[in-house]
Write a protein that holds these residues in place. Structure first.
Motif, PDB file in Angstrom:
ATOM      1  N   ARG A 114       0.888  -0.953  -0.002  1.00 42.17           N
ATOM      2  CA  ARG A 114      -0.053   0.073  -0.030  1.00 42.17           C
ATOM      3  C   ARG A 114       0.871   1.241  -0.055  1.00 42.17           C
ATOM      4  NH1 ARG A 114      -3.667  -2.914   3.418  1.00 42.17           N
ATOM      5  NH2 ARG A 114      -2.626  -1.917   5.431  1.00 42.17           N
ATOM      6  N   THR A 115       1.923   1.196   0.671  1.00 41.28           N
ATOM      7  CA  THR A 115       2.800   2.501   0.892  1.00 41.28           C
ATOM      8  C   THR A 115       3.420   2.436  -0.556  1.00 41.28           C
ATOM      9  OG1 THR A 115       3.348   1.901   3.095  1.00 41.28           O
ATOM     10  CG2 THR A 115       5.016   3.401   1.920  1.00 41.28           C
ATOM     11  N   ARG A 116       3.809   1.717  -1.329  1.00 35.05           N
ATOM     12  CA  ARG A 116       4.405   1.697  -2.608  1.00 35.05           C
ATOM     13  C   ARG A 116       3.539   2.171  -3.395  1.00 35.05           C
ATOM     14  NH1 ARG A 116       8.778   3.218  -5.212  1.00 35.05           N
ATOM     15  NH2 ARG A 116       9.001   2.064  -7.185  1.00 35.05           N
ATOM     16  N   ILE A 117       2.238   1.760  -3.421  1.00 31.44           N
ATOM     17  CA  ILE A 117       1.200   2.368  -4.463  1.00 31.44           C
ATOM     18  C   ILE A 117       1.147   3.882  -4.210  1.00 31.44           C
ATOM     19  CG2 ILE A 117      -1.182   2.144  -5.154  1.00 31.44           C
ATOM     20  CD1 ILE A 117      -1.108  -0.621  -4.392  1.00 31.44           C
ATOM     21  N   ASP A 118       1.090   4.219  -3.002  1.00 32.54           N
ATOM     22  CA  ASP A 118       0.850   5.831  -2.706  1.00 32.54           C
ATOM     23  C   ASP A 118       2.156   6.322  -3.076  1.00 32.54           C
ATOM     24  OD1 ASP A 118      -1.449   5.553  -1.537  1.00 32.54           O
ATOM     25  OD2 ASP A 118      -0.691   5.129   0.749  1.00 32.54           O
ATOM     26  N   GLU A 119       3.370   5.973  -2.821  1.00 33.14           N
ATOM     27  CA  GLU A 119       4.627   6.462  -3.431  1.00 33.14           C
ATOM     28  C   GLU A 119       4.491   6.674  -4.927  1.00 33.14           C
ATOM     29  OE1 GLU A 119       7.916   4.407  -0.430  1.00 33.14           O
ATOM     30  OE2 GLU A 119       7.835   3.874  -2.491  1.00 33.14           O
ATOM     31  N   ILE A 120       3.983   5.684  -5.676  1.00 39.60           N
ATOM     32  CA  ILE A 120       3.821   5.915  -7.038  1.00 39.60           C
ATOM     33  C   ILE A 120       2.688   6.753  -7.358  1.00 39.60           C
ATOM     34  CG2 ILE A 120       2.952   4.425  -9.100  1.00 39.60           C
ATOM     35  CD1 ILE A 120       5.941   3.911  -8.219  1.00 39.60           C
ATOM     36  N   LEU A 121       1.709   6.884  -6.884  1.00 40.49           N
ATOM     37  CA  LEU A 121       0.501   7.820  -7.083  1.00 40.49           C
ATOM     38  C   LEU A 121       1.104   9.188  -6.975  1.00 40.49           C
ATOM     39  CD1 LEU A 121      -2.417   6.202  -5.161  1.00 40.49           C
ATOM     40  CD2 LEU A 121      -2.422   6.719  -7.647  1.00 40.49           C
ATOM     41  N   ASP A 122       1.906   9.207  -5.929  1.00 44.56           N
ATOM     42  CA  ASP A 122       2.483  10.624  -5.592  1.00 44.56           C
ATOM     43  C   ASP A 122       3.696  11.168  -6.771  1.00 44.56           C
ATOM     44  OD1 ASP A 122       3.181  13.081  -4.071  1.00 44.56           O
ATOM     45  OD2 ASP A 122       5.107  11.931  -3.639  1.00 44.56           O
ATOM     46  N   LEU A 123       4.451  10.048  -7.168  1.00 42.23           N
ATOM     47  CA  LEU A 123       5.414  10.057  -8.305  1.00 42.23           C
ATOM     48  C   LEU A 123       5.068  10.644  -9.315  1.00 42.23           C
ATOM     49  CD1 LEU A 123       8.665   9.582  -9.107  1.00 42.23           C
ATOM     50  CD2 LEU A 123       7.589   7.503  -9.911  1.00 42.23           C
ATOM     51  N   VAL A 124       3.826  10.137  -9.950  1.00 41.21           N
ATOM     52  CA  VAL A 124       3.180  10.384 -11.047  1.00 41.21           C
ATOM     53  C   VAL A 124       2.030  11.226 -11.241  1.00 41.21           C
ATOM     54  CG1 VAL A 124       3.805   8.012 -11.980  1.00 41.21           C
ATOM     55  CG2 VAL A 124       1.381   8.541 -11.316  1.00 41.21           C
ATOM     56  N   GLY A 125       2.016  12.012  -9.977  1.00 39.53           N
ATOM     57  CA  GLY A 125       1.046  13.227  -9.917  1.00 39.53           C
ATOM     58  C   GLY A 125      -0.317  12.852  -9.831  1.00 39.53           C
ATOM     59  N   LEU A 126      -0.748  11.349  -9.382  1.00 41.65           N
ATOM     60  CA  LEU A 126      -2.164  11.033  -9.662  1.00 41.65           C
ATOM     61  C   LEU A 126      -2.940  10.623  -8.155  1.00 41.65           C
ATOM     62  CD1 LEU A 126      -1.957   8.464 -12.639  1.00 41.65           C
ATOM     63  CD2 LEU A 126      -2.852  10.981 -12.414  1.00 41.65           C
ATOM     64  N   GLU A 174       3.893  17.325 -18.553  1.00 41.76           N
ATOM     65  CA  GLU A 174       3.784  16.468 -17.088  1.00 41.76           C
ATOM     66  C   GLU A 174       4.777  15.169 -17.457  1.00 41.76           C
ATOM     67  OE1 GLU A 174      -0.701  17.842 -16.675  1.00 41.76           O
ATOM     68  OE2 GLU A 174      -0.278  15.908 -17.407  1.00 41.76           O
ATOM     69  N   VAL A 175       4.599  14.362 -18.759  1.00 45.74           N
ATOM     70  CA  VAL A 175       5.520  13.209 -19.046  1.00 45.74           C
ATOM     71  C   VAL A 175       7.012  13.501 -18.905  1.00 45.74           C
ATOM     72  CG1 VAL A 175       5.799  11.354 -20.600  1.00 45.74           C
ATOM     73  CG2 VAL A 175       3.510  12.047 -20.087  1.00 45.74           C
ATOM     74  N   LEU A 176       7.356  14.780 -19.644  1.00 46.28           N
ATOM     75  CA  LEU A 176       8.636  15.111 -19.586  1.00 46.28           C
ATOM     76  C   LEU A 176       8.990  15.234 -18.331  1.00 46.28           C
ATOM     77  CD1 LEU A 176       9.060  17.635 -22.306  1.00 46.28           C
ATOM     78  CD2 LEU A 176      10.460  15.584 -22.008  1.00 46.28           C
ATOM     79  N   ASP A 177       8.401  15.996 -17.361  1.00 47.60           N
ATOM     80  CA  ASP A 177       8.889  16.046 -16.006  1.00 47.60           C
ATOM     81  C   ASP A 177       8.954  14.930 -15.214  1.00 47.60           C
ATOM     82  OD1 ASP A 177       8.963  18.727 -16.545  1.00 47.60           O
ATOM     83  OD2 ASP A 177       6.882  19.469 -15.441  1.00 47.60           O
ATOM     84  N   LEU A 178       8.031  13.964 -15.424  1.00 48.70           N
ATOM     85  CA  LEU A 178       7.925  12.592 -14.811  1.00 48.70           C
ATOM     86  C   LEU A 178       9.411  12.028 -15.093  1.00 48.70           C
ATOM     87  CD1 LEU A 178       7.061  10.161 -13.141  1.00 48.70           C
ATOM     88  CD2 LEU A 178       5.496   9.970 -15.020  1.00 48.70           C
ATOM     89  N   LEU A 179       9.738  12.115 -16.573  1.00 51.60           N
ATOM     90  CA  LEU A 179      11.013  11.121 -16.888  1.00 51.60           C
ATOM     91  C   LEU A 179      12.122  11.891 -16.315  1.00 51.60           C
ATOM     92  CD1 LEU A 179      10.268  10.456 -20.865  1.00 51.60           C
ATOM     93  CD2 LEU A 179      10.151   8.975 -18.604  1.00 51.60           C
ATOM     94  N   SER A 180      12.046  13.176 -16.094  1.00 52.19           N
ATOM     95  CA  SER A 180      13.298  13.920 -15.579  1.00 52.19           C
ATOM     96  C   SER A 180      13.292  13.632 -13.979  1.00 52.19           C
ATOM     97  CB  SER A 180      13.131  15.635 -15.694  1.00 52.19           C
ATOM     98  OG  SER A 180      13.243  16.031 -16.573  1.00 52.19           O
ATOM     99  N   ASP A 181      12.202  13.380 -13.473  1.00 51.08           N
ATOM    100  CA  ASP A 181      12.455  13.121 -12.073  1.00 51.08           C
ATOM    101  C   ASP A 181      12.946  11.441 -11.710  1.00 51.08           C
ATOM    102  OD1 ASP A 181      11.016  15.286 -11.191  1.00 51.08           O
ATOM    103  OD2 ASP A 181       9.092  14.482 -11.145  1.00 51.08           O
ATOM    104  N   LEU A 182      12.925  10.725 -12.760  1.00 53.22           N
ATOM    105  CA  LEU A 182      13.476   9.582 -12.726  1.00 53.22           C
ATOM    106  C   LEU A 182      15.100   9.376 -13.154  1.00 53.22           C
ATOM    107  CD1 LEU A 182      10.586   7.510 -14.870  1.00 53.22           C
ATOM    108  CD2 LEU A 182      10.782   7.621 -12.308  1.00 53.22           C
ATOM    109  N   ARG A 183      15.650  10.609 -13.530  1.00 56.72           N
ATOM    110  CA  ARG A 183      16.998  10.682 -13.745  1.00 56.72           C
ATOM    111  C   ARG A 183      17.643  10.142 -12.339  1.00 56.72           C
ATOM    112  NH1 ARG A 183      19.365  13.413 -17.619  1.00 56.72           N
ATOM    113  NH2 ARG A 183      17.461  14.926 -17.714  1.00 56.72           N
ATOM    114  N   GLY A 184      18.623   9.317 -12.558  1.00 58.63           N
ATOM    115  CA  GLY A 184      19.512   8.847 -11.420  1.00 58.63           C
ATOM    116  C   GLY A 184      18.814   7.671 -10.656  1.00 58.63           C
TER     117      GLY A 184
END
Ligand code: ATP
Length: 312
Positions: A114-126, A174-184
């Motif tokens: 559940r925590t991981r799902i919340d993290e992902i929702l936050d990461l992808v802004g949903l 939005e998708v570009l920003d998300l890909l940038s957030d995945l850098r590293g």
């Protein structure tokens, strides 16, 4: 260090069509790599082979150092994938989609999942769309959900086929920003036609045409490389200075662009950086009023490369 993706002489024939004609690809670990090429160049075919959805006719490919021919489950589980046309059950809610993906990729106590799902929702802004049905999401939100689903298992490599296609500027951003957030966090390899977006977010580029790599390398070398062109403006007898400059071994061409202005193309950026200003300032009574590098963008370079291969 082994590359995240490595292919040697990869070929794919569909009856009469040679979709790949000996593709040698090298995608460094940790990079965000844009995979570019005109329609029919072989991008989707390459991605499908890498994902094990299609077999190469010839050649060899490795992902994260493992031969794809071995189709190891351990390697597959370290790759996230977003196809060109992802399909979702339209009445499923966003959280359910991620819950299902979590079941495929994660194990452990329910609270951790559940925590991981919340993290992902936050990461992808949903996070504020978690209870919304998929059919009511915008194109950009759907694409971000697809990325969320692909990264829920914390992969080492994320492969996306045309993640920007069909999105409006806001969705693309939005998708570009998300890909940038995945850098590293992981290597990201994505195909795209939108060169401006690739220039903004990728740090490595591969250009393919007619089933072969036309060029590949770090973005900064792509944009600059060894050659560099400078805009120059001189006061006084600039013509004589430019004529002398043309004799320097690192100068390729000089071209007048107006009264007292020139473009100087150099084949050796380092020598130019050391010598250009000195050479321009050497004229008696001449004053340098402008010296500015002219940056080419990825689109200019891409079009030149693709035109060159079409001329061959
Ligand atoms: P686009 O940017 O338009 O998506 P692409 O670079 O992804 O193009 P591919 O879809 O890999 O290109 O196609 C490469 C070539 O292989 C094209 O000529 C295409 O028509 C052909 N091709 C792809 N899939 C098949 C197939 N299943 N059967 C026959 N030919 C195919």
């Amino acid at each position: 260090m082994t590359d995240a993706i490595d292919t040697r002489g990869l070929k794919k024939r569909y009856r009469k069509v040679e979709a790949l004609r000996g593709l040698d690809l090298a995608v460094p670990k940790g990079s965000i790599c844009g995979f570019l090429g005109p329609n029919g160049a072989g991008k989707t075919t390459t991605i499908r082979i890498l994902m094990g959805l299609s077999r190469p006719s010839e050649g060899w490919a490795a992902i994260l150092g493992n031969d794809i021919g071995n189709n190891e489950l351990g390697t597959r589980s370290r790759i996230g994938y977003l196809p060109q046309h992802p399909s979702f059950f339209p009445r499923a809610e966003v959280r359910d989609v991620l819950r299902f993906a979590a079941k495929c990729y994660l194990s452990g106590p329910a609270s951790q999942i559940r925590t991981r799902i919340d993290e992902i929702l936050d990461l992808v802004g949903l996070d504020n769309r978690a209870d919304r049905q998929v059919k009511n999401l915008s194109g950009g939100e759907l694409r971000r959900l697809g990325i969320g689903q692909a990264v829920i298992g914390d992969p080492d490599l994320l492969i996306l086929d045309e993640p920007f296609v069909g999105l409006d500027p806001e969705g693309r951003r939005e998708v570009l920003d998300l890909l940038s957030d995945l850098r590293g966090q992981m290597t990201v390899f994505y195909s795209s036609h939108i060169l401006d977006d690739v220039q903004r977010v990728a740090d490595h580029v591969v250009i393919v045409d007619h089933g072969m790599v036309v060029d590949q390398g770090p973005m900064n070398l792509f944009l600059g490389g060894a050659t560099a062109t400078y805009a120059v403006a001189l006061d006084g007898d600039g013509g004589a200075v430019i004529d002398r400059l043309g004799n320097e071994p690192w100068v390729q061409t000089t071209r007048s662009t107006g009264s007292g202005t020139w473009e100087v193309e150099t084949g050796d950026r380092t020598s130019a950086e050391h010598g250009l200003l000195r050479a321009l300032a050497s004229g008696n009574g001449t004053r340098v009023t402008e010296l500015r590098p002219l940056q080419r963008n990825l689109e200019d370079i891409y079009l030149d490369l693709v035109e060159e291969t079409n001329d061959d």
